[in-house]
Each structure stands twice: as structure tokens, then as C-alpha cells.
Design a protein around this motif. Sequence first.
Motif, PDB file in Angstrom:
ATOM      1  N   GLY A 167     -54.388  44.048 -57.517  1.00 25.57           N
ATOM      2  CA  GLY A 167     -55.220  45.234 -57.759  1.00 25.57           C
ATOM      3  C   GLY A 167     -56.700  44.922 -57.655  1.00 25.57           C
ATOM      4  O   GLY A 167     -57.474  45.703 -57.104  1.00 25.57           O
ATOM      5  N   LEU A 168     -57.103  43.737 -58.159  1.00 24.45           N
ATOM      6  CA  LEU A 168     -58.505  43.295 -58.080  1.00 24.45           C
ATOM      7  C   LEU A 168     -58.941  43.165 -56.627  1.00 24.45           C
ATOM      8  O   LEU A 168     -59.993  43.688 -56.223  1.00 24.45           O
ATOM      9  CB  LEU A 168     -58.642  41.968 -58.815  1.00 24.45           C
ATOM     10  N   LEU A 169     -58.150  42.470 -55.817  1.00 21.92           N
ATOM     11  CA  LEU A 169     -58.494  42.272 -54.406  1.00 21.92           C
ATOM     12  C   LEU A 169     -58.518  43.593 -53.652  1.00 21.92           C
ATOM     13  O   LEU A 169     -59.391  43.828 -52.805  1.00 21.92           O
ATOM     14  CB  LEU A 169     -57.502  41.296 -53.757  1.00 21.92           C
ATOM     15  N   ALA A 170     -57.561  44.476 -53.960  1.00 24.46           N
ATOM     16  CA  ALA A 170     -57.517  45.788 -53.299  1.00 24.46           C
ATOM     17  C   ALA A 170     -58.743  46.618 -53.671  1.00 24.46           C
ATOM     18  O   ALA A 170     -59.308  47.333 -52.826  1.00 24.46           O
ATOM     19  CB  ALA A 170     -56.237  46.529 -53.692  1.00 24.46           C
ATOM     20  N   ALA A 188     -63.917  49.041 -52.040  1.00 21.09           N
ATOM     21  CA  ALA A 188     -65.355  49.237 -52.269  1.00 21.09           C
ATOM     22  C   ALA A 188     -66.171  48.853 -51.032  1.00 21.09           C
ATOM     23  O   ALA A 188     -67.176  49.500 -50.717  1.00 21.09           O
ATOM     24  CB  ALA A 188     -65.800  48.419 -53.478  1.00 21.09           C
ATOM     25  N   LEU A 189     -65.742  47.801 -50.339  1.00 22.45           N
ATOM     26  CA  LEU A 189     -66.461  47.367 -49.134  1.00 22.45           C
ATOM     27  C   LEU A 189     -66.193  48.283 -47.945  1.00 22.45           C
ATOM     28  O   LEU A 189     -67.093  48.563 -47.153  1.00 22.45           O
ATOM     29  CB  LEU A 189     -66.052  45.928 -48.789  1.00 22.45           C
ATOM     30  N   ALA A 190     -64.950  48.764 -47.834  1.00 21.65           N
ATOM     31  CA  ALA A 190     -64.565  49.545 -46.654  1.00 21.65           C
ATOM     32  C   ALA A 190     -64.868  51.027 -46.793  1.00 21.65           C
ATOM     33  O   ALA A 190     -65.220  51.688 -45.807  1.00 21.65           O
ATOM     34  CB  ALA A 190     -63.074  49.342 -46.370  1.00 21.65           C
ATOM     35  N   TRP A 191     -64.732  51.573 -48.009  1.00 24.61           N
ATOM     36  CA  TRP A 191     -64.857  53.024 -48.179  1.00 24.61           C
ATOM     37  C   TRP A 191     -65.456  53.324 -49.553  1.00 24.61           C
ATOM     38  O   TRP A 191     -64.750  53.619 -50.498  1.00 24.61           O
ATOM     39  CB  TRP A 191     -63.485  53.669 -48.024  1.00 24.61           C
ATOM     40  N   PRO A 192     -66.786  53.229 -49.692  1.00 28.28           N
ATOM     41  CA  PRO A 192     -67.428  53.403 -50.996  1.00 28.28           C
ATOM     42  C   PRO A 192     -67.111  54.735 -51.676  1.00 28.28           C
ATOM     43  O   PRO A 192     -66.936  54.784 -52.889  1.00 28.28           O
ATOM     44  CB  PRO A 192     -68.929  53.293 -50.673  1.00 28.28           C
ATOM     45  N   GLN A 193     -67.037  55.833 -50.871  1.00 28.06           N
ATOM     46  CA  GLN A 193     -66.743  57.131 -51.496  1.00 28.06           C
ATOM     47  C   GLN A 193     -65.362  57.150 -52.118  1.00 28.06           C
ATOM     48  O   GLN A 193     -65.146  57.668 -53.208  1.00 28.06           O
ATOM     49  CB  GLN A 193     -66.852  58.277 -50.476  1.00 28.06           C
ATOM     50  N   GLY A 194     -64.400  56.550 -51.410  1.00 29.13           N
ATOM     51  CA  GLY A 194     -63.048  56.457 -51.956  1.00 29.13           C
ATOM     52  C   GLY A 194     -63.014  55.587 -53.198  1.00 29.13           C
ATOM     53  O   GLY A 194     -62.260  55.850 -54.137  1.00 29.13           O
ATOM     54  N   ALA A 195     -63.869  54.539 -53.216  1.00 27.22           N
ATOM     55  CA  ALA A 195     -63.930  53.650 -54.378  1.00 27.22           C
ATOM     56  C   ALA A 195     -64.449  54.396 -55.606  1.00 27.22           C
ATOM     57  O   ALA A 195     -63.964  54.181 -56.725  1.00 27.22           O
ATOM     58  CB  ALA A 195     -64.821  52.451 -54.069  1.00 27.22           C
ATOM     59  N   HIS A 196     -65.441  55.274 -55.400  1.00 27.83           N
ATOM     60  CA  HIS A 196     -65.931  56.097 -56.507  1.00 27.83           C
ATOM     61  C   HIS A 196     -64.804  56.933 -57.093  1.00 27.83           C
ATOM     62  O   HIS A 196     -64.646  57.031 -58.309  1.00 27.83           O
ATOM     63  CB  HIS A 196     -67.061  57.017 -56.031  1.00 27.83           C
ATOM     64  N   ALA A 197     -64.025  57.552 -56.209  1.00 31.44           N
ATOM     65  CA  ALA A 197     -62.913  58.399 -56.661  1.00 31.44           C
ATOM     66  C   ALA A 197     -61.851  57.577 -57.379  1.00 31.44           C
ATOM     67  O   ALA A 197     -61.269  58.015 -58.376  1.00 31.44           O
ATOM     68  CB  ALA A 197     -62.295  59.130 -55.464  1.00 31.44           C
ATOM     69  N   ALA A 198     -61.616  56.343 -56.908  1.00 28.22           N
ATOM     70  CA  ALA A 198     -60.603  55.482 -57.525  1.00 28.22           C
ATOM     71  C   ALA A 198     -60.987  55.083 -58.937  1.00 28.22           C
ATOM     72  O   ALA A 198     -60.128  54.666 -59.724  1.00 28.22           O
ATOM     73  CB  ALA A 198     -60.390  54.230 -56.672  1.00 28.22           C
ATOM     74  N   GLY A 199     -62.285  55.216 -59.255  1.00 25.21           N
ATOM     75  CA  GLY A 199     -62.738  54.882 -60.605  1.00 25.21           C
ATOM     76  C   GLY A 199     -62.013  55.671 -61.682  1.00 25.21           C
ATOM     77  O   GLY A 199     -61.922  55.229 -62.833  1.00 25.21           O
ATOM     78  N   LEU A 200     -61.471  56.840 -61.315  1.00 24.10           N
ATOM     79  CA  LEU A 200     -60.725  57.652 -62.282  1.00 24.10           C
ATOM     80  C   LEU A 200     -59.517  56.888 -62.825  1.00 24.10           C
ATOM     81  O   LEU A 200     -59.174  57.008 -64.004  1.00 24.10           O
ATOM     82  CB  LEU A 200     -60.263  58.957 -61.617  1.00 24.10           C
ATOM     83  N   LEU A 201     -58.873  56.085 -61.958  1.00 22.05           N
ATOM     84  CA  LEU A 201     -57.722  55.292 -62.396  1.00 22.05           C
ATOM     85  C   LEU A 201     -58.121  54.320 -63.506  1.00 22.05           C
ATOM     86  O   LEU A 201     -57.406  54.152 -64.495  1.00 22.05           O
ATOM     87  CB  LEU A 201     -57.127  54.518 -61.216  1.00 22.05           C
ATOM     88  N   GLY A 202     -59.280  53.662 -63.329  1.00 19.88           N
ATOM     89  CA  GLY A 202     -59.762  52.738 -64.349  1.00 19.88           C
ATOM     90  C   GLY A 202     -60.114  53.448 -65.637  1.00 19.88           C
ATOM     91  O   GLY A 202     -59.789  52.967 -66.733  1.00 19.88           O
ATOM     92  N   THR A 203     -60.764  54.607 -65.523  1.00 16.59           N
ATOM     93  CA  THR A 203     -61.136  55.375 -66.711  1.00 16.59           C
ATOM     94  C   THR A 203     -59.905  55.798 -67.501  1.00 16.59           C
ATOM     95  O   THR A 203     -59.864  55.704 -68.729  1.00 16.59           O
ATOM     96  CB  THR A 203     -61.951  56.619 -66.306  1.00 16.59           C
ATOM     97  N   VAL A 204     -58.881  56.269 -66.785  1.00 16.14           N
ATOM     98  CA  VAL A 204     -57.640  56.708 -67.440  1.00 16.14           C
ATOM     99  C   VAL A 204     -56.957  55.536 -68.144  1.00 16.14           C
ATOM    100  O   VAL A 204     -56.488  55.656 -69.281  1.00 16.14           O
ATOM    101  CB  VAL A 204     -56.683  57.359 -66.410  1.00 16.14           C
ATOM    102  N   SER A 230     -64.827  51.083 -58.381  1.00 15.23           N
ATOM    103  CA  SER A 230     -65.957  51.944 -58.748  1.00 15.23           C
ATOM    104  C   SER A 230     -67.178  51.122 -59.152  1.00 15.23           C
ATOM    105  O   SER A 230     -68.311  51.491 -58.838  1.00 15.23           O
ATOM    106  CB  SER A 230     -65.555  52.879 -59.896  1.00 15.23           C
ATOM    107  N   LEU A 231     -66.964  49.986 -59.827  1.00  9.86           N
ATOM    108  CA  LEU A 231     -68.082  49.146 -60.262  1.00  9.86           C
ATOM    109  C   LEU A 231     -68.867  48.612 -59.065  1.00  9.86           C
ATOM    110  O   LEU A 231     -70.102  48.690 -59.025  1.00  9.86           O
ATOM    111  CB  LEU A 231     -67.556  47.986 -61.107  1.00  9.86           C
ATOM    112  N   LEU A 232     -68.149  48.079 -58.076  1.00  9.85           N
ATOM    113  CA  LEU A 232     -68.821  47.539 -56.892  1.00  9.85           C
ATOM    114  C   LEU A 232     -69.479  48.639 -56.069  1.00  9.85           C
ATOM    115  O   LEU A 232     -70.560  48.453 -55.512  1.00  9.85           O
ATOM    116  CB  LEU A 232     -67.824  46.765 -56.027  1.00  9.85           C
ATOM    117  N   ALA A 233     -68.822  49.806 -56.001  1.00 16.14           N
ATOM    118  CA  ALA A 233     -69.387  50.912 -55.219  1.00 16.14           C
ATOM    119  C   ALA A 233     -70.655  51.458 -55.866  1.00 16.14           C
ATOM    120  O   ALA A 233     -71.595  51.859 -55.172  1.00 16.14           O
ATOM    121  CB  ALA A 233     -68.351  52.021 -55.068  1.00 16.14           C
TER     122      ALA A 233
END
Length: 402
Positions: free
Chosen positions: A20-23, A28-44, A198-201
Motif C-alpha cells: 500500500g505504501l509503494l502504491a 502521488a507521482l503519476a496522478w496527483p489529483q487522484g492521490a488527493h482523492a485517495a486521501g479519503l481512504l486514509g482519513t476513514v 495524499s501527503l506526497l501530493a
Amino acid sequence: MHNRSSSFRAPSLVVQIIIGLLAGIALALAWPQGAHAAGLLGTVFVSALKAVAPVLVLVLVTASIANHQQGQKTHIRTILLLYVAGTVAAALVGVLASYLFPSTLLLKAPTDAGLSAPGGIGEVLRTLLMQVVDNPVNALAHANYIGLLAWAIGLGLALRHAGAGTRAVVGDLSTAITWIVRMVIRLAPLGVFGIVASLLAESGLGALANYLHVLCVLVGAMLFMAFVGNPLIVALTTRRNPYPLVLRCLRESGITAFFTRSSAANIPVNLELCRKLGLHEETYSVAIPLGATINMAGAAITISVLTLAAVNTLGIAVDLPTALLLSVVAAIGACGASGVPGGSLLLIPLACGLFGISNDVAMQVVAVGFIVGVVQDSAETALNSSTDVVFVAAAEQARGRG
């Protein structure tokens, strides 16, 4: 056939978390906008851990004490001594690291008027005392683990005189909540994926460049404590090779704590690890929540290093007795640091007061702490939380040896 079927087992939770860390880094490197959205998983994930932890502590401690068998020994006194020794040793390591590798800060960060730091040790101790006598509903709502422990111990002692059926119901409730916690912990790989992405993005790591030296001193001192200081304390306590225990706790507790950045949120993870280590539930159900509140080696290092960095920046001369006093203040202050991200930083003005540093300047140091906190707070929590299990297990091993 047996070998073939075993080869298709799911990877362990630690391996899944690393995946999960590597993914998360890749996204975050390939698709920053998607990484922002993925931050919801971490928040939950972090919210779920924080939601279940207070209820778990209240019910588990109550059930453990209510169903405690007469004559079965717990090792709370030994564990408390280890907590104190570890926190004081960490503060000394922080002071020593600051002397060997002196740091300075760019004190141009704006002060944050929204932050309020305690005015002295008395205020820290008063806050701890008021937490003990907190309303139980309020303690649950605000995750006040000192208050929850006090109520759970009181309820547990009272329920020891209840009927066997009542105590069995409390035990079954504890088992049910523990099952829910295990389900939440299974979500850790997705949570870590969202947090890292989300952190890296959002911030990247460029903001840390100006404070790289002080960050290296902080993390270096914490690594020294994790791989040298704690193993030395465990070896002196148990007379055994400490590294199998220390490395397992870092792997199974430290990794999740690094990403959740909250000792409180990591309580369910630590309780599950203690169960897997075969420790006594009567001991760890009380010691782990207590450790999340008072066993703060990482916080003691943070307070020592950042305070002495401010001292160096302002050109204040410090003698050895004052540095040792700082260690004691840092250790006591660390015990009052809340188990939430950045909790130790608000204790820095307290330590700065030893050297006559104004509150205005001290709050600038706190602001610097929040900048480096992207890495520092994660390393601090990993050290704090994994050490809780290390010392609980060491106390049981020592008594088993004796």
C-alpha cells in the motif's frame, strides 16, 4: 498438493501495508489529483481507529479486571518503571544528540495565535489530574484515555462482586469489540495507501529542505533510541537477546504508528500485537492505553532537540546541570503530551522557559516543529507506540525468568 495450496496464501499484513505504501507513492507521482482523492481512504482508516479505540479501552480493561483470577500476577509496577526509564533515557539522548550535532533554526515562521501552550509543569500535572476525574461520557467523546482507565478500573473492581452471568456478558462484549477492531486493522493497507498518496501530493518533501539538519538530528536520536537505547533497557531487564522482540514490535506496531501519527489510534494495533505475543490480557489491557498517554520517548527527544536548537540559534550558553534539568522537564512534559499528531510540540514553550526564551519566540519554534512534523511526528509516534509493547513484553519476560 499441500505445498501448492500454501503458496497461494495471502501475504502478511505487514507486507500488504508495504505494498500500500509503494502504491501510494506511485499514485502521488503519476496522478496527483487522484492521490488527493485517495486521501479519503486514509482519513476513514484513522477515524475508524480513533472511533473504536476509546470504547475498546473502556470495555477491555473493565472485562479484564472483572474477570481477573485471584492469585494471577500482573506486572504494572515493572512496566511503569520501564516507561519512566525509557522516557528519561530518550530525553538524555536528545540532549546528547543536540550537543554532538548542534542545530540552528530559521526563526522567521509566523506565530500561530490559535495554539496555547501550558505555562508550567504544575499546569501539565493539573491537566493530568483533571483527566482522571473526567466525566466518562466526555472521556469517551474526547478520547481521554487517563479518564477512561480510571473509570474502567473502578467498574472492573465493582463488577468483580457481580454474578458470574454479568461478568460473562462483559467478557463477551470485550470479545465482540476486539473482533470489530481486528476488522478495522485489516483495512490498514488501504489506509496507508491513502495517507501516503495524499501527503506526497499535498506537500511533497521540498518544504523540509531548510530544516534538514534539525530533522536528521531528531530522527537520528529516535533511531538510536529504537535500535540501541530500548534494546539495552530490555536486555538489562530480561537478560535475553532483545532484538527479536524489538524488531517485531517495530515491524508490527511501528509501521502503522508511523502512518497514523497517533499513539491513541495505534492502541488497537498494540493490543492485537500483545495478544499475538501471548501476553497476559490483565496486564496489557491496562498497560497499553496507559503507555499511549505517558510513555513518550519520542516526545522527550522532540522537546529536547527543538528547545536546544532554539537555544543555539539565540546564542544562549547552556551548562551541563541546566541541560540535565531540561531532560527531566522534557520527560515530565512528554508524559503530558496528548496522543494526537503534534501533541509534543505544544510542550516546547514550557522547556524554552527554562532558558528565558520568550513565548513569542518559542511559538515560532513550535511552528518550525509543524513544518518538520511531516517526518518527525511520524518517527516520534512509531517510537512511542512500538515501545509500549516492547516494555510490556519485557516486564513479563523478566518476571517469567524470575
